[in-house]
Design an enzyme around this catalytic site. Structure first.
Site, PDB file in Angstrom:
ATOM      1  N   LYS A 221       0.814  -1.214   0.000  1.00 37.08           N
ATOM      2  CA  LYS A 221       0.000   0.000   0.000  1.00 37.08           C
ATOM      3  C   LYS A 221       0.849   1.267   0.000  1.00 37.08           C
ATOM      4  O   LYS A 221       2.055   1.239   0.245  1.00 37.08           O
ATOM      5  CB  LYS A 221      -0.982  -0.021   1.182  1.00 37.08           C
ATOM      6  N   ARG A 255      -3.083  -9.827   5.612  1.00 36.22           N
ATOM      7  CA  ARG A 255      -3.528  -9.968   4.216  1.00 36.22           C
ATOM      8  C   ARG A 255      -2.418  -9.469   3.284  1.00 36.22           C
ATOM      9  O   ARG A 255      -2.056  -8.295   3.352  1.00 36.22           O
ATOM     10  CB  ARG A 255      -4.817  -9.157   4.040  1.00 36.22           C
TER      11      ARG A 255
HETATM   12  C1  YH5 Z   1      -7.642  -4.405   3.999  1.00 35.46           C
HETATM   13  O1  YH5 Z   1      -6.750  -3.629   4.382  1.00 35.46           O
HETATM   14  N1  YH5 Z   1      -7.610  -3.918   1.502  1.00 35.46           N
HETATM   15  S1  YH5 Z   1      -8.307  -3.941  -1.141  1.00 35.46           S
HETATM   16  C2  YH5 Z   1      -3.690  -0.354  -2.693  1.00 35.46           C
HETATM   17  C3  YH5 Z   1      -2.441  -0.939  -2.979  1.00 35.46           C
HETATM   18  C4  YH5 Z   1      -2.234  -2.265  -2.706  1.00 35.46           C
HETATM   19  C5  YH5 Z   1      -3.265  -3.022  -2.185  1.00 35.46           C
HETATM   20  C6  YH5 Z   1      -1.510   1.122  -3.762  1.00 35.46           C
HETATM   21  N2  YH5 Z   1      -9.272  -5.295   0.980  1.00 35.46           N
HETATM   22  C7  YH5 Z   1      -8.039  -4.519   2.646  1.00 35.46           C
HETATM   23  O2  YH5 Z   1      -5.366  -4.437  -1.014  1.00 35.46           O
HETATM   24  N3  YH5 Z   1      -9.701  -6.158   3.229  1.00 35.46           N
HETATM   25  C8  YH5 Z   1      -8.391  -4.389   0.529  1.00 35.46           C
HETATM   26  O3  YH5 Z   1      -1.391  -0.248  -3.515  1.00 35.46           O
HETATM   27  C9  YH5 Z   1      -9.062  -5.387   2.314  1.00 35.46           C
HETATM   28  N4  YH5 Z   1      -8.312  -5.186   4.901  1.00 35.46           N
HETATM   29  C10 YH5 Z   1      -9.313  -6.038   4.517  1.00 35.46           C
HETATM   30  N5  YH5 Z   1      -9.924  -6.761   5.464  1.00 35.46           N
HETATM   31  C11 YH5 Z   1      -6.966  -2.724  -1.229  1.00 35.46           C
HETATM   32  C12 YH5 Z   1      -5.603  -3.311  -1.361  1.00 35.46           C
HETATM   33  C13 YH5 Z   1      -4.517  -2.459  -1.923  1.00 35.46           C
HETATM   34  C14 YH5 Z   1      -4.708  -1.121  -2.179  1.00 35.46           C
END
Ligand code: YH5
Length: 276
Positions: A221, A255
């Site tokens: 992230k 996760r």
């Molecule tokens: C979470 O924290 N996050 S979707 C931006 C990125 C990389 C990854 C800029 N679903 C979560 O994974 N479910 C998502 O790079 C989630 N907790 C839970 N429980 C977003 C994501 C991501 C966003």
């Protein structure tokens, strides 16, 4: 501390990796790669071999500005993948969705956990989750995905996230969801500045005081990109650092995208936690 995920147990006494499986054409960091169910199943099999204890299947991107997906489209993306995974994997499968119709279709297909970034606040979601009787993960978000990163603001981010989650737990319990089936997540990156994300991680033990298992998602992230000034492809080491810290500070589930590296890091955390 065994969580029953539709017949597949998840041991919450040691930290575990949840492997991310996006089945969207537009997701942040691996968009489109697993839209074909056969390709998704191959990737999930690999994540289990690498140490994932649960696979999180998502059919809607929460990327700021991403197009909303109709429930039918989301179901068409996730259900074939969930069916195939449940049939052949030894680990539970979770569904990353906020829509009650998708929750019902996913659990009918064998999903063993509902991972809802909206904490069951969408109309009908609370009732659906209560009926479906699988565990739920309630996540905090300020605002909505399209605009949440425009000007996040808190007087006391840790206190506000804790109080929100505590209120949602009581709503769930009142709706008939057993406390034993609830997990909590501060929602890194969902309506938070870098400072908010870092404070939430540092003070994770304050959320642990709510007495429920914690799930954290920081993998790749922007909090990592911002500290290290690296693009998505350069965020593995930073992701491992925050996964390690999250587990050390009490997260039961982390996760992640990079399963093997994260599972090794969490095994080291568990070894230290088990020491005299
Ligand atoms: C979470 O924290 N996050 S979707 C931006 C990125 C990389 C990854 C800029 N679903 C979560 O994974 N479910 C998502 O790079 C989630 N907790 C839970 N429980 C977003 C994501 C991501 C966003």
């Amino acid at each position: 501390m065994l969580l029953d995920c539709a017949g597949k147990p998840l041991d919450l006494s040691v930290p575990h990796v949840m492997g991310i499986l996006n089945v969207t054409p537009d997701s942040f960091s691996d968009g489109g790669r697993y839209l074909d169910p056969a390709v998704a199943v191959t990737r999930a099999r690999q994540m289990v071999a690498e140490g994932a204890a649960i696979i999180d299947v998502g059919g809607e991107s929460t990327r700021p500005g991403a197009a909303a997906v109709a429930a039918e489209e989301e179901i068409a993306r996730v259900v074939p993948v969930i069916q195939a995974l449940v049939a052949e994997l030894p680990v539970p499968v979770s569904v990353d969705t906020s829509k009650p119709e998708v929750m019902r279709a996913a659990v009918a297909a064998g999903a063993g956990l509902i991972n809802d970034v909206c904490a069951l606040q969408q109309p009908g979601a609370l009732a659906a989750a209560a009926e479906l009787r699988v565990p739920v993960c309630l996540m905090h978000m300020q605002g909505e995905p399209r605009t949440m990163q425009q000007a996040p603001h808190y007087a006391d981010v840790v206190g506000e996230v804790r109080d929100f989650l505590a209120r949602r737990v009581e709503k769930c319990v009142a709706a008939g969801i057993a406390r034993e089936r609830i997990l909590l997540d501060p929602g890194f990156g969902f309506g938070k500045t870098l400072g908010h994300n870092l404070s939430l991680l540092k003070h994770l033990p304050m959320l642990h005081e709510l007495g429920l298992p914690l799930l954290v998602g920081m993998s790749r992230k922007s909090m990592i990109g911002a500290v290290l000034d690296v693009p998505l492809e350069g965020r593995l080491y930073g992701s491992l650092a925050v996964a390690t810290l999250g587990a050390w500070l009490g997260a039961a589930i982390v996760r992640v995208h990079d399963v093997k590296a994260s599972a090794d890091a969490l095994k080291m955390v568990a070894a230290v936690q088990a020491a005299e």
